[in-house]
Design a protein around this motif. Structure first.
Motif, PDB file in Angstrom:
ATOM      1  N   PRO A 203       0.807  -1.231   0.000  1.00 40.99           N
ATOM      2  CA  PRO A 203       0.000   0.000   0.000  1.00 40.99           C
ATOM      3  C   PRO A 203       0.834   1.273   0.000  1.00 40.99           C
ATOM      4  N   ASP A 204       2.154   1.184   0.226  1.00 43.01           N
ATOM      5  CA  ASP A 204       2.990   2.379   0.175  1.00 43.01           C
ATOM      6  C   ASP A 204       3.236   2.862  -1.251  1.00 43.01           C
ATOM      7  N   TYR A 205       2.951   2.006  -2.239  1.00 43.88           N
ATOM      8  CA  TYR A 205       3.190   2.375  -3.632  1.00 43.88           C
ATOM      9  C   TYR A 205       1.878   2.819  -4.288  1.00 43.88           C
ATOM     10  N   PRO A 206       1.922   3.880  -5.107  1.00 40.46           N
ATOM     11  CA  PRO A 206       0.700   4.336  -5.787  1.00 40.46           C
ATOM     12  C   PRO A 206       0.158   3.281  -6.738  1.00 40.46           C
ATOM     13  N   LEU A 207      -1.137   3.350  -6.982  1.00 35.60           N
ATOM     14  CA  LEU A 207      -1.777   2.463  -7.951  1.00 35.60           C
ATOM     15  C   LEU A 207      -1.431   2.921  -9.362  1.00 35.60           C
ATOM     16  N   PHE A 484     -11.797   7.833  11.207  1.00 33.94           N
ATOM     17  CA  PHE A 484     -10.941   9.010  11.080  1.00 33.94           C
ATOM     18  C   PHE A 484      -9.751   8.903  12.032  1.00 33.94           C
ATOM     19  N   GLU A 485      -9.990   8.412  13.246  1.00 33.29           N
ATOM     20  CA  GLU A 485      -8.887   8.268  14.193  1.00 33.29           C
ATOM     21  C   GLU A 485      -7.867   7.247  13.688  1.00 33.29           C
ATOM     22  N   THR A 486      -8.330   6.192  13.043  1.00 35.95           N
ATOM     23  CA  THR A 486      -7.411   5.210  12.459  1.00 35.95           C
ATOM     24  C   THR A 486      -6.590   5.839  11.340  1.00 35.95           C
ATOM     25  N   PHE A 487      -7.252   6.641  10.505  1.00 34.91           N
ATOM     26  CA  PHE A 487      -6.551   7.323   9.420  1.00 34.91           C
ATOM     27  C   PHE A 487      -5.470   8.255   9.958  1.00 34.91           C
ATOM     28  N   MET A 488      -5.744   8.935  11.054  1.00 30.87           N
ATOM     29  CA  MET A 488      -4.800   9.907  11.602  1.00 30.87           C
ATOM     30  C   MET A 488      -3.527   9.252  12.146  1.00 30.87           C
ATOM     31  N   GLN A 489      -3.534   7.942  12.297  1.00 25.98           N
ATOM     32  CA  GLN A 489      -2.341   7.236  12.767  1.00 25.98           C
ATOM     33  C   GLN A 489      -1.341   6.962  11.645  1.00 25.98           C
ATOM     34  N   VAL A 490      -1.745   7.216  10.395  1.00 24.98           N
ATOM     35  CA  VAL A 490      -0.903   6.918   9.239  1.00 24.98           C
ATOM     36  C   VAL A 490      -0.221   8.200   8.757  1.00 24.98           C
ATOM     37  N   ILE A 491       1.096   8.141   8.538  1.00 18.29           N
ATOM     38  CA  ILE A 491       1.852   9.271   8.019  1.00 18.29           C
ATOM     39  C   ILE A 491       1.899   9.164   6.492  1.00 18.29           C
ATOM     40  N   SER A 492       1.495  10.219   5.807  1.00 16.15           N
ATOM     41  CA  SER A 492       1.366  10.182   4.346  1.00 16.15           C
ATOM     42  C   SER A 492       2.675  10.570   3.668  1.00 16.15           C
ATOM     43  N   TRP A 494       3.032  12.891   1.493  1.00 19.82           N
ATOM     44  CA  TRP A 494       3.057  14.358   1.464  1.00 19.82           C
ATOM     45  C   TRP A 494       3.770  14.900   2.696  1.00 19.82           C
ATOM     46  N   GLU A 495       3.453  14.339   3.841  1.00 18.34           N
ATOM     47  CA  GLU A 495       4.089  14.807   5.082  1.00 18.34           C
ATOM     48  C   GLU A 495       5.589  14.535   5.079  1.00 18.34           C
ATOM     49  N   ARG A 496       5.973  13.357   4.578  1.00 18.23           N
ATOM     50  CA  ARG A 496       7.406  13.041   4.524  1.00 18.23           C
ATOM     51  C   ARG A 496       8.126  13.922   3.507  1.00 18.23           C
ATOM     52  N   GLU A 497       7.449  14.232   2.407  1.00 17.59           N
ATOM     53  CA  GLU A 497       8.099  15.022   1.363  1.00 17.59           C
ATOM     54  C   GLU A 497       8.306  16.472   1.774  1.00 17.59           C
ATOM     55  N   PHE A 498       7.267  17.096   2.360  1.00 12.58           N
ATOM     56  CA  PHE A 498       7.331  18.520   2.603  1.00 12.58           C
ATOM     57  C   PHE A 498       7.673  18.917   4.038  1.00 12.58           C
ATOM     58  N   LEU A 499       7.558  18.008   4.981  1.00 13.31           N
ATOM     59  CA  LEU A 499       7.810  18.342   6.376  1.00 13.31           C
ATOM     60  C   LEU A 499       9.117  17.769   6.913  1.00 13.31           C
ATOM     61  N   LEU A 500       9.557  16.671   6.331  1.00 15.56           N
ATOM     62  CA  LEU A 500      10.710  15.940   6.877  1.00 15.56           C
ATOM     63  C   LEU A 500      11.926  16.846   7.107  1.00 15.56           C
ATOM     64  N   LEU A 501      12.307  17.644   6.132  1.00 13.57           N
ATOM     65  CA  LEU A 501      13.524  18.451   6.221  1.00 13.57           C
ATOM     66  C   LEU A 501      13.252  19.949   6.180  1.00 13.57           C
TER      67      LEU A 501
END
Length: 503
Positions: A203-207, A484-492, A494-501
């Motif tokens: 699931p980490d890879y796009p369709l 929604f709470e289950t979804f919020m436990q997953v890091i997307s 987008w977050e890794r790309e724009f927030l990581l550094l």
């Protein structure tokens, strides 16, 4: 109701080598048994030739026996529209065996988790049983199984025999009872869009789009392309064959604008029967795709940058006595009830959106600049509005709800849409003026923007406690908050790309 021209496929059915062994074996069994009736000179009962449905358990026993059915799937849709139930020997089924499922099965999230009790959402203190009651009119074959197998859709009742109010089929039946009490009968015709995608086990890879018969990966921009449909010719043949064996009727099939995005339109009819058909079609299409080594997905927005998948619902209402469309006057002009129905859709659908767009992913489809509506406007033959009135004669006058996504539970989406129209007619609500402008590309979104906002609007609408039941509203809202709470436990990504550094 008007529809696109039907794409006819005249190819002969293939034999057991293509995976249709069970269907061919069952049909051969029926043919062999015809001799018994000829020898005895008894008239052959017509129900034995029916591909879908019988009227009694005695008929069911004969129907199963003549096809050599060993196993029977007793299924029912959960709140996500997933088939739940039990498999059992056919002889045990016709022996009047009682079937039950735990009540908690209808109170978990799409990921299988049980959310915390919040608001009016509460679990049964003893997780008691709910009884499965087979609807004999839905008995049909399971044509993709290797052994002779049948299936039947079941309703759910409690230990007293009362309908369980928070289960999807019963929610729709409750809404239909409101129409029946007024002498009305809703008629619906769903259109279901879906994507074919390459198998994806991570699931980490796009369709990605699949490879068609040309050997090339499918591209977008092939709306209504016959060549695009023919890229999956054998798979579509299997969809037709599987559907025919189950007594399911496809009106038209087209290629939509997305890469390997298809749409199936169903013939108009009774809402329960059409919801059952969508429920069965989703299983059928997935199975046909798996047979060809790809996935079929009904996610609302499966591929970034591609159009979303909708489940448009065409709706009209007829008078039970006269059989006439109540949306039209005797002289063919639109009736007051027609406008009231649209007024109800405009007033109540935004609050009921959670039943038509049930997941976080659903709201990725409802964004401006794409093909989906982001408003509660209406217009004549205007596909940018939420509620479109297609061109038709007076008898076919109808309202198309373009907001539901294909990930929606068909029972709940139909219940929500029809309930909103009903409330408009019951309360005499007037719509605003129809628009002939493009209203989905101006950046304005007049609907809930996400799951939690939609849940809050749903719970806050007092009219829904009556039309759907307070039990259902509390249960459904609690499950959606849990998702929604289950979804919020997953890091997307987008977050890794724009927030990581950067932060």
């Amino acid at each position: 109701m008007t529809s696109r021209p039907k794409i006819k496929r005249e190819k002969p059915k293939r034999g057991s080598s293509d995976g249709s062994a069970a269907s061919s074996q069952q049909q051969s069994s029926v043919k062999r048994d015809i001799g018994r009736f000829r020898l005895s000179e008894e008239p052959r009962p017509t129900f034995l030739d029916s591909t879908r449905g019988v009227q009694s358990m005695a008929e069911a026993a004969q129907w199963l026996a003549i096809r050599g059915i060993d196993d029977l799937e007793c299924i029912t849709p959960d709140l996500a529209g997933v088939a739940r139930g039990k498999m059992m020997p056919a002889k045990k089924f016709t022996g009047n065996t009682s079937l039950a499922l735990p009540s908690a099965l209808f109170m978990h999230t799409i990921s299988g988790e049980y959310p915390e009790e919040t608001g009016e959402f509460r679990y049964s203190p003893n997780d008691g049983d709910l009884k499965l009651v087979p609807d004999l009119s839905t008995l049909s074959l399971v044509p993709w199984e290797s052994d002779p197998t049948a299936q039947i859709i079941c309703d759910l009742v409690d230990t007293t025999g009362a309908a369980v109010g928070y289960t999807p089929r019963n929610v729709l039946k409750r809404v239909l009872a409101l129409y029946e009490n007024r002498g009305w009968q809703p008629i619906v015709a769903p259109e279901i869009e879906f994507y074919l995608v390459s198998k994806n086990v991570d699931p980490d890879y796009p369709l990605t789009p699949p490879t068609g018969r040309s050997g090339r990966q499918i591209q977008s921009g092939q709306a209504y392309s016959i060549g695009g449909v023919n890229e999956f010719d054998e798979l579509i043949d299997d969809i037709y064959h599987f559907s025919e064996a189950q007594g399911l009727e496809i009106d038209t099939l087209i290629h939509e604008d997305g890469a390997a995005q298809l749409e199936i339109n169903l013939r108009h009819g009774n809402p329960i029967e059409l919801a059952d058909q969508v429920f069965m079609f989703k299983r059928t299409i997935r199975e046909a795709a798996l047979k060809h080594g790809i996935y079929a997905t009904f996610m609302a927005k499966p591929i970034q940058g591609q159009p979303g998948s909708a489940m448009h619902i065409h709706q009209s209402v007829i008078d039970q006595r006269s059989g006439q469309n109540i949306f039209s006057e005797a002289d063919g002009t639109p009736s007051k009830l027609f406008y009231n129905f649209i007024g109800g859709m405009q007033r109540y659908v935004p609050a009921a959106l959670i039943m038509m767009a049930p997941y976080v992913n659903s709201y990725r489809r409802l964004t401006y600049g794409m093909s989906a509506p982001t408003n509660n406007a209406w217009g004549y033959d205007n596909r940018t509005t939420a509620f479109r009135v297609p061109t038709s004669d007076a008898s076919g006058r109808r309202v198309e709800n373009r907001l539901p996504s294909s990930d929606a539970n068909p029972y709940l989406a139909l219940a929500a849409s029809l309930a909103c129209g009903y409330l408009g007619m019951a309360e005499g609500l007037e719509p605003d003026q129809p628009t002939d402008k493009t209203v989905n590309e101006d950046g304005v979104i007049s609907l809930p923007r996400g799951l939690l906002e939609a849940v809050a609007a749903f719970e806050a609408e007092p009219a829904f406690h009556d039309v759907f039941s307070r039990d259902f509203v509390g249960t459904y809202a609690g499950i959606k908050r849990g998702e929604f709470e289950t979804f919020m436990q997953v890091i997307s990504p987008w977050e890794r790309e724009f927030l990581l550094l950067s932060v």
